[in-house]
Write a protein that holds these residues in place. Structure first.
Motif, PDB file in Angstrom:
ATOM      1  N   ALA A  36      71.215  -1.226  42.705  1.00 18.90           N
ATOM      2  CA  ALA A  36      72.445  -0.371  42.699  1.00 18.90           C
ATOM      3  C   ALA A  36      72.307   0.489  41.319  1.00 18.90           C
ATOM      4  O   ALA A  36      72.920   1.704  41.283  1.00 18.90           O
ATOM      5  N   GLY A  56      72.219   4.380  41.511  1.00 17.22           N
ATOM      6  CA  GLY A  56      73.127   5.142  40.740  1.00 17.22           C
ATOM      7  C   GLY A  56      72.603   6.044  39.979  1.00 17.22           C
ATOM      8  O   GLY A  56      73.103   7.351  39.672  1.00 17.22           O
ATOM      9  N   SER A  60      78.940   6.705  42.651  1.00 17.16           N
ATOM     10  CA  SER A  60      79.725   5.634  42.178  1.00 17.16           C
ATOM     11  C   SER A  60      79.415   4.289  43.128  1.00 17.16           C
ATOM     12  O   SER A  60      79.635   3.236  42.811  1.00 17.16           O
ATOM     13  N   LYS A  61      78.717   4.869  44.412  1.00 18.90           N
ATOM     14  CA  LYS A  61      78.455   3.563  45.290  1.00 18.90           C
ATOM     15  C   LYS A  61      76.851   3.106  45.069  1.00 18.90           C
ATOM     16  O   LYS A  61      76.703   2.566  46.178  1.00 18.90           O
ATOM     17  N   GLY A  62      76.195   3.046  43.920  1.00 19.00           N
ATOM     18  CA  GLY A  62      75.120   2.429  43.809  1.00 19.00           C
ATOM     19  C   GLY A  62      74.151   2.903  44.705  1.00 19.00           C
ATOM     20  O   GLY A  62      73.996   4.158  45.234  1.00 19.00           O
ATOM     21  N   LEU A  63      73.195   1.900  45.316  1.00 19.19           N
ATOM     22  CA  LEU A  63      72.042   2.504  46.473  1.00 19.19           C
ATOM     23  C   LEU A  63      72.619   3.052  47.559  1.00 19.19           C
ATOM     24  O   LEU A  63      72.246   3.691  48.425  1.00 19.19           O
ATOM     25  N   ALA A  64      74.239   2.609  48.027  1.00 17.33           N
ATOM     26  CA  ALA A  64      74.679   3.276  49.189  1.00 17.33           C
ATOM     27  C   ALA A  64      74.745   4.838  49.042  1.00 17.33           C
ATOM     28  O   ALA A  64      75.053   5.416  50.192  1.00 17.33           O
TER      29      ALA A  64
END
Lengths: 121, 255
Positions: free
Chosen positions: B53, B57, B63-67
């Motif tokens: 994450a 980032g 703001s949703k890291g790896l996503a």
């Protein structure tokens, strides 16, 4: 059927979340108050009630057990989507909060154990 | 190659299943081969998740890291509030009311006391680090309970994603420390019988920490500690965003 278990679990969660939302509105908090906790209590109550025993034969219960087993993987996915970059800028907080919480909790164990023993006697 | 990537992105949730499975497989391998059972595989996997994450980032800039990286966007769904709460509710299935009744009032009290103690410690540390808003203080306090109670509280109260990550990190530090430290302090704290195991599970609350910590101390004690620990996250999710948050709000008005 597996879907009965999943459906039961889902129904418990939805009822819990709705009740949690109502509770939040009731006490004037702009938040869902304990919806997940209420859902858990509901699931424990339903799965322990004798009239629902039929529902919990192995294929049905595996629908709940599957999602229980998915808990850790989901937590890992959740960790991977956190805003860690923002968190790292105040990194010591997490370490100190975690270590202090464990230290205080460990210290309480002998105390509570003594209380429990004297209650038993 | 680009077709493959496009297909993986189109089936993002399925891709996320594979990604998480690979993270867990690698972590469990590390746990047995490198750490020799000293650290639980799931704790390593969560650490890897947080590291990814961090990387996500930096690369994605969101703001949703790896996503935020489209290839990994399914992690946002799998790790989102809906599936997370669903799985948490499912873990209550293992808990029996009768077994808790047998645990007696000390077992039940240890759960409530454990949540409150950790919450207070976390909240005090948060204040010490300069947080002044009740939502952030409560979320970090809840994170000191477990890394589930933190995000559940943070989501319920509308906390900043960075604060939620802090609460997860605090819960993670706690879980790893419980796993590693339990066998070291077991003798000193009298952790050698079912009743103290029940109390231990209730006070610590972190399920993976308690399960691994007891397994490393005395495998016979695992079911007792796990029993009370199963209730901890539920009690935490019930108390932290409600009563404990209101207590923080109240104290804030006093000072």
């Amino acid at each position: 059927m597996v879907i009965y278990g999943v459906g039961l679990l889902a129904a418990c969660m939805l009822v819990g979340v709705i009740l949690g939302d109502l509770l939040g509105q009731l006490i004037g908090v702009q938040a869902n108050v304990g919806g997940v906790g209420i859902a858990m209590l509901l699931l424990i109550w339903v799965t322990n009630a004798s009239r629902f025993k039929v529902l919990l034969e192995p294929p049905t219960s595996s629908g709940i057990n599957f999602w229980s087993a998915m808990y850790i993987p989901i937590v890992i996915a959740m960790a991977a989507k956190q805003n860690v970059v923002a968190a790292v800028s105040s990194g010591w907080l997490a370490v100190i909060a975690g270590v202090a919480a464990v230290a205080v909790s460990f210290a309480m164990i002998p105390l509570l154990a003594r209380l429990g023993r004297s209650a038993d006697e | 190659m680009s077709t493959v990537v496009a297909l993986l992105e189109a089936n993002s949730l399925v891709t996320a299943f594979v990604v998480v499975a690979l993270i867990l497989a690698a972590s469990n391998w590390l746990a047995t081969r490198i750490f020799r059972g000293q650290v639980h595989g799931s704790a390593i996997a969560i650490t890897v998740g947080l590291l990814l994450a961090y990387w996500g980032g930096l690369v994605g800039g969101g703001s949703k890291g790896l996503a935020d990286i489209s290839f990994f966007s399914g992690l946002g769904v799998l790790g989102g509030a809906m599936f997370r709460d669903f799985a948490i509710v499912a873990t209550a299935f293992g808990a029996e009311l009768d077994a808790l009744k047998r645990a007696g009032w000390v077992g039940a009290m240890s759960v409530v006391l454990g949540v409150i103690l950790s919450f207070v410690v976390g909240a005090v540390v948060a204040v010490g680090f300069g947080f002044t808003d009740a939502v952030s203080i409560s979320t970090i306090g809840a994170g000191a309970a477990t890394y589930i109670v933190g995000p559940v509280t943070g989501t319920a109260l509308g906390a900043d994603s960075g604060v939620v990550a802090l609460s997860v990190a605090a819960g993670l530090v706690k879980a790893i420390l419980v796993m590693v430290a339990t066998p070291l302090v077991a003798k000193r704290i009298g952790l050698d019988n079912p009743q103290s195991a029940l109390i231990y599970g209730g006070l610590m609350g972190t399920t993976s920490g308690v399960a691994a910590g007891l397994a490393a101390t005395d495998p016979k004690l695992v079911p007792y500690g796990a029993m009370t620990a199963t209730f901890y996250t539920g009690v935490g999710c019930l108390l932290a965003p409600s009563l404990l948050y209101l207590a923080v709000l109240y104290l804030q008005q006093l000072f």
